[in-house]
Structure formats: structure tokens, C-alpha cells
Enzyme design. Sequence first.
Site, short mmCIF file in Angstrom:
data_model
loop_
_atom_site.label_atom_id
_atom_site.label_comp_id
_atom_site.label_asym_id
_atom_site.label_seq_id
_atom_site.Cartn_x
_atom_site.Cartn_y
_atom_site.Cartn_z
N SER A 117 0.80 -1.22 0.00
CA SER A 117 0.00 0.00 0.00
C SER A 117 0.84 1.27 0.00
CB SER A 117 -0.94 0.02 1.21
OG SER A 117 -0.22 -0.07 2.42
N HIS A 175 -0.70 4.76 6.98
CA HIS A 175 -0.08 5.31 5.78
C HIS A 175 0.29 6.78 5.98
CE1 HIS A 175 -2.90 2.05 4.58
NE2 HIS A 175 -1.80 1.63 3.96
N ASP A 217 -3.74 8.03 8.11
CA ASP A 217 -4.81 7.20 8.67
C ASP A 217 -4.33 6.24 9.76
OD1 ASP A 217 -3.36 5.38 7.22
OD2 ASP A 217 -4.93 4.90 5.78
#
Length: 379
Positions: free
Chosen positions: A41, A344, A341
Site C-alpha cells: 500500500s 499510511h 490514517d
Amino acid sequence: MASKKAFGVLWILLSAWICAGKISGRGRSCGFPAIYNFGDSNSDTGGKSAAMWEIVPPNGETFFGKPSGRFCNGRIVLDIIAERLGLPYLSPYLDSIGTNFRHGANFATGGSSILPGGYSPFDLDIQIGQFMQFKSRTSALYKRLSHNRTLLPLQNILPRPRDFSKALYTFDIGQNDLNYGFQYTNETQVLASIPGLITKFSQAVSQLYNEGARFFWVHNTGPLGCLPYNVIYDQSKLNDLDRHGCVANQNKAAQEFNRQLKDKVFRLKAQLPNSAFTYVDVYSAKYKLISDASNYGFEDPHKFCCGGYYGFQVNCGAKAVVNGTVYENLCTDPSRYISWDGIHYSQAANLFISKLILNGSLSTPPNSLAEACQNPQKL
């Protein structure tokens, strides 16, 4: 006569300087025509969103004005790499709608790991397999389109076969292997798993090399123990925090992974002729930002902008109502937060990190992004 002799000496010196420049290549821009990225991610530009479920607002709001498939309010480091090379943002391989692969493709997906069996089905082996199929099929299609004038314009969205050997191959993966290990096993087992991770990574790079890849840009993993999510949920945090409030044993594992990764990268460089590797110390860039956040204009590095993990877990972009209380969290100024968040990094943090890593000061060898095709081993 003296002037002719002086001119001759000057010409010899100038010729030597030019030849030295050609040999070393230092300062010469590589001009990569494409990027092929593999990762999780941290470098996903829409793979997970295309394959599984859409990443919802407010993700993407700061830069793109809408969700962009990124786990971020704006650009990630891979986007800034593309900008620096003068290339478009990478289309995810798994996105079949409106994609343009002329300048590369992104095989990263959120949750991916080096080894199978983690948070995502798209482990590194799968990503390499996807690349090999992508290369084979697009090259065949490109050749067929060359003989059809009507369909010739379609070539513009396909990679040129000759560009595969000139492209930059980037990696940012391994964080989820460590995180999954800490979640389901213990520190001893996590550390014991690292050699296997590095071996699998090495095999993936060798496969790409056999497919014609020559230029590799390898990010090490960041300070896992500094992610707000891990600080909140780590059971040993009361006794195992470093002076910056990060979970020490998780960072220790990340550093050991990075040590072995760096060693493997240099072994690969010696084993694969005509290859050029740049090992990038992202860990140091991220830890520098976290350890001195206030001096760089950021809030407490263990705070985050979107979502919530206190009391009730609420993913970024969602909300929960429990006994009449609304649990959600969205900060008013994302540019003040390192973490977007809890897991990240924010666009502001990514921009800061990119400034530190793209000029070569945290790379081994100290190549900037534009010099990543250089191979000092050949000097």
C-alpha cells in the site's frame, strides 16, 4: 609556439575530463522511458481499489480532489518519483478502465507481502507473474498492431517492447511480512523469518533480470514501530517504547530486515552483470521526520488525520455510531500530519520523505533518481 603547447595540454585535459564523464556517467540523467513498480500500500496507485473494493473519500481529496486508489490524501512517493522523471502517474496493472501503460505499470496492491499467506492474495510472486504475462502479451500485441494501419494508434497506450530493458524497476515491499508476523507470532519468529523473505525477494529480482530488467531502485522498509496503529495496539508498548514513542522491538526487526536486504542487493549487483542497483534508505528518512516532527512543522507523529482506533475502530472515510456517539475523525489540516490514517503517510510527509531520498544522499551508491542507471561497480 607556447600558445600551441598550452592549447595541446588544455585539449588533453579536456579530453580526459570528457572521457571520465562518459565512464562514470555521474550527473548524467538516465531518461527512463517507463517505471515498473512492485510493492504494497505504500506504493499502490489503485490496484487494491480495482481488484477488491473502492477506496472512499476523503482519500485523495488534497491533490486529486477525489479517491485515486491511493491510501493517502494525495500523492505517494511513487507519484513523486514519476513526476521527477517527467512521466505520468503509474496506472495499476489490475485496473482495466482507461489505463495507459506506455510509460510503465504498477503491480503493487495494498496489503501485499513478499511471502504468500498475509493480508493480500497479491504477494510478490504473483506480482512478478503478472509482470511476465504483461510483458509477453503487450509485446505480442504491439507487434500485431504494427501491421495494421487502422489500429496503429492503439500502440500509444502500450509499452514499447524495447523500453522494458531501459525502464526503472522499483520495489517497496516487506513491511506487511513483518507486521503480519508481529500480529500472529512473536519477535523471535519474526527475526527468524527474515532470511526467507530476503531469499524470495532475490528470486523475484533475478526473474525480472532474466526478463531484461537492468535498473533497480529498492526501498528498504520504514520504522514499523512508529506507525500510530502499531503504537496503539502493541501489547508490549508500556515497556518497549523508544525515546520517540515508537515500539522498539518492531523497529529492531525492520532494521534487521533492512540490513539483510542491503547485503542481498549488493550480492545481486555482483551476480547480475550489466545491472545497476540503488538501495534507498527510506527508514532513515521516515525516522528523521518522526523524531523531529515539530521542527518540521508537523503535529505529534503518533496522531493521525483520518479514521479512529480509540474505543472503536473506524476506517478512514467511515463512521460508527455507538450508543448515540459518532466515532469518526478527520483533521482540518492534513498538511500538519505525518500519518494520514494511522498506517499510511500523508501527502505532506511523502513530499518531505521524497526530498530526502531522491537526491541520493540516503542511497547506496549515492545515486540520485536521475542517475539510477549508473553502475559504479564498472568504474
